[in-house]
Design a protein around this motif. Structure first.
Motif, PDB file in Angstrom:
ATOM      1  N   TYR A  68      23.409  -7.444 -11.668  1.00  0.00           N
ATOM      2  CA  TYR A  68      23.859  -6.965 -10.243  1.00  0.00           C
ATOM      3  C   TYR A  68      23.158  -6.085  -9.752  1.00  0.00           C
ATOM      4  N   ILE A  69      23.018  -5.956  -8.256  1.00  0.00           N
ATOM      5  CA  ILE A  69      22.301  -5.049  -7.630  1.00  0.00           C
ATOM      6  C   ILE A  69      22.806  -3.950  -6.696  1.00  0.00           C
ATOM      7  N   THR A  70      22.519  -2.726  -6.659  1.00  0.00           N
ATOM      8  CA  THR A  70      23.108  -1.953  -5.838  1.00  0.00           C
ATOM      9  C   THR A  70      22.766  -1.828  -4.457  1.00  0.00           C
ATOM     10  N   GLY A  71      23.456  -1.098  -3.490  1.00  0.00           N
ATOM     11  CA  GLY A  71      23.158  -1.022  -2.276  1.00  0.00           C
ATOM     12  C   GLY A  71      21.622  -0.376  -2.065  1.00  0.00           C
ATOM     13  N   GLU A  72      21.607   0.813  -2.802  1.00  0.00           N
ATOM     14  CA  GLU A  72      20.176   1.518  -3.084  1.00  0.00           C
ATOM     15  C   GLU A  72      19.155   0.639  -3.370  1.00  0.00           C
ATOM     16  N   GLN A  73      19.274  -0.165  -4.327  1.00  0.00           N
ATOM     17  CA  GLN A  73      18.254  -1.108  -4.971  1.00  0.00           C
ATOM     18  C   GLN A  73      17.877  -2.151  -3.859  1.00  0.00           C
ATOM     19  N   MET A  74      19.022  -2.507  -3.037  1.00  0.00           N
ATOM     20  CA  MET A  74      18.739  -3.675  -2.259  1.00  0.00           C
ATOM     21  C   MET A  74      17.869  -2.812  -0.645  1.00  0.00           C
ATOM     22  N   MET A  75      18.220  -1.695  -0.657  1.00  0.00           N
ATOM     23  CA  MET A  75      17.428  -1.059   0.571  1.00  0.00           C
ATOM     24  C   MET A  75      15.884  -0.886  -0.003  1.00  0.00           C
ATOM     25  N   HIS A  76      15.719  -0.455  -1.269  1.00  0.00           N
ATOM     26  CA  HIS A  76      14.232  -0.652  -1.786  1.00  0.00           C
ATOM     27  C   HIS A  76      13.512  -1.593  -1.647  1.00  0.00           C
ATOM     28  N   MET A  77      14.532  -2.635  -2.084  1.00  0.00           N
ATOM     29  CA  MET A  77      13.695  -4.024  -2.004  1.00  0.00           C
ATOM     30  C   MET A  77      13.385  -4.520  -0.598  1.00  0.00           C
ATOM     31  N   ALA A  78      14.275  -4.174   0.353  1.00  0.00           N
ATOM     32  CA  ALA A  78      13.957  -4.648   1.591  1.00  0.00           C
ATOM     33  C   ALA A  78      12.655  -3.560   2.423  1.00  0.00           C
ATOM     34  N   GLN A  79      12.658  -2.359   1.986  1.00  0.00           N
ATOM     35  CA  GLN A  79      11.582  -1.614   2.248  1.00  0.00           C
ATOM     36  C   GLN A  79      10.246  -2.207   1.638  1.00  0.00           C
ATOM     37  N   GLY A  80      10.398  -2.649   0.580  1.00  0.00           N
ATOM     38  CA  GLY A  80       9.172  -3.181  -0.038  1.00  0.00           C
ATOM     39  C   GLY A  80       8.756  -4.559   0.726  1.00  0.00           C
ATOM     40  N   ALA A  81       9.558  -5.131   1.050  1.00  0.00           N
ATOM     41  CA  ALA A  81       9.225  -6.607   1.917  1.00  0.00           C
ATOM     42  C   ALA A  81       8.839  -6.088   3.259  1.00  0.00           C
ATOM     43  N   ILE A  82       9.436  -5.259   3.777  1.00  0.00           N
ATOM     44  CA  ILE A  82       8.664  -4.801   5.084  1.00  0.00           C
ATOM     45  C   ILE A  82       7.251  -4.282   5.041  1.00  0.00           C
ATOM     46  N   ASP A  83       7.203  -3.529   3.956  1.00  0.00           N
ATOM     47  CA  ASP A  83       5.737  -2.794   3.681  1.00  0.00           C
ATOM     48  C   ASP A  83       4.727  -4.169   3.428  1.00  0.00           C
ATOM     49  N   GLY A  84       5.267  -5.071   2.429  1.00  0.00           N
ATOM     50  CA  GLY A  84       4.364  -6.305   2.284  1.00  0.00           C
ATOM     51  C   GLY A  84       4.150  -7.145   3.422  1.00  0.00           C
ATOM     52  N   VAL A  85       5.143  -7.666   4.430  1.00  0.00           N
ATOM     53  CA  VAL A  85       4.701  -7.901   5.861  1.00  0.00           C
ATOM     54  C   VAL A  85       3.732  -7.265   6.565  1.00  0.00           C
ATOM     55  N   LYS A  86       3.923  -5.904   6.675  1.00  0.00           N
ATOM     56  CA  LYS A  86       3.138  -5.084   7.360  1.00  0.00           C
ATOM     57  C   LYS A  86       1.524  -5.169   6.801  1.00  0.00           C
ATOM     58  N   ASN A  87       1.428  -4.964   5.515  1.00  0.00           N
ATOM     59  CA  ASN A  87       0.107  -5.392   4.858  1.00  0.00           C
ATOM     60  C   ASN A  87      -0.383  -6.562   5.040  1.00  0.00           C
ATOM     61  N   THR A  88       0.327  -7.565   4.963  1.00  0.00           N
ATOM     62  CA  THR A  88      -0.152  -8.837   5.370  1.00  0.00           C
ATOM     63  C   THR A  88      -0.939  -8.980   6.598  1.00  0.00           C
ATOM     64  N   LEU A  89       0.029  -8.312   7.697  1.00  0.00           N
ATOM     65  CA  LEU A  89      -0.346  -8.626   9.163  1.00  0.00           C
ATOM     66  C   LEU A  89      -1.465  -7.397   9.585  1.00  0.00           C
ATOM     67  N   GLY A  90      -1.694  -6.342   8.487  1.00  0.00           N
ATOM     68  CA  GLY A  90      -2.711  -5.529   8.812  1.00  0.00           C
ATOM     69  C   GLY A  90      -2.171  -4.212   9.650  1.00  0.00           C
ATOM     70  N   MET A  91      -0.796  -4.343   9.642  1.00  0.00           N
ATOM     71  CA  MET A  91       0.040  -3.333  10.443  1.00  0.00           C
ATOM     72  C   MET A  91       0.408  -2.018   9.891  1.00  0.00           C
ATOM     73  N   ASN A  92       0.051  -2.029   8.287  1.00  0.00           N
ATOM     74  CA  ASN A  92       0.801  -0.924   7.649  1.00  0.00           C
ATOM     75  C   ASN A  92      -0.306   0.230   7.894  1.00  0.00           C
ATOM     76  N   GLU A  93       0.415   1.469   8.524  1.00  0.00           N
ATOM     77  CA  GLU A  93      -0.544   2.561   8.626  1.00  0.00           C
ATOM     78  C   GLU A  93      -0.758   3.487   7.502  1.00  0.00           C
ATOM     79  N   LYS A  94      -0.346   3.354   6.073  1.00  0.00           N
ATOM     80  CA  LYS A  94      -0.534   4.238   5.213  1.00  0.00           C
ATOM     81  C   LYS A  94      -2.104   4.625   4.895  1.00  0.00           C
ATOM     82  N   LYS A  95      -2.037   6.030   4.928  1.00  0.00           N
ATOM     83  CA  LYS A  95      -3.565   6.258   4.460  1.00  0.00           C
ATOM     84  C   LYS A  95      -3.612   7.302   3.176  1.00  0.00           C
TER      85      LYS A  95
END
Length: 95
Positions: A68-95
């Motif tokens: 089972y997965i909790t809502g908080e875990q789901m939220m972290h997974m979704a944020q990880g997916a967003i960060d992955g897409v941003k990295n792939t597209l070169g849009m991630n601004e983490k420095k």
């Protein structure tokens, strides 16, 4: 004592009594308002706690037979997916 003085004293007494009545009424109204606000605050806090518990139950999702997965875990997974897409597209601004 003249009639005019008597009437003036009587009017003054009536005005004072009416003023005290209005003050008491205003105090009662203020006290009722404070009581209602306290009740509302307690009710809102209770509703917030109940909603949080309900959401935790609802957001515990089965992802396989015994996993089972909790809502908080789901939220972290979704944020990880967003960060992955941003990295792939070169849009991630983490420095």
């Amino acid at each position: 004592m003249s009639s005019a003085q008597f009437n003036a004293g009587q009017t003054h007494g009536q005005a004072k009594a009416k003023t005290e009545e209005w003050v008491q009424s205003a105090q009662n109204t203020a006290n009722k308002a404070c009581d209602k606000m306290a009740d509302s605050r307690e009710s809102a806090q209770q509703g917030k706690e109940e909603a949080a518990g309900f959401l935790q139950q609802v957001l515990t999702l089965p992802i396989s037979a015994n996993t089972y997965i909790t809502g908080e875990q789901m939220m972290h997974m979704a944020q990880g997916a967003i960060d992955g897409v941003k990295n792939t597209l070169g849009m991630n601004e983490k420095k």
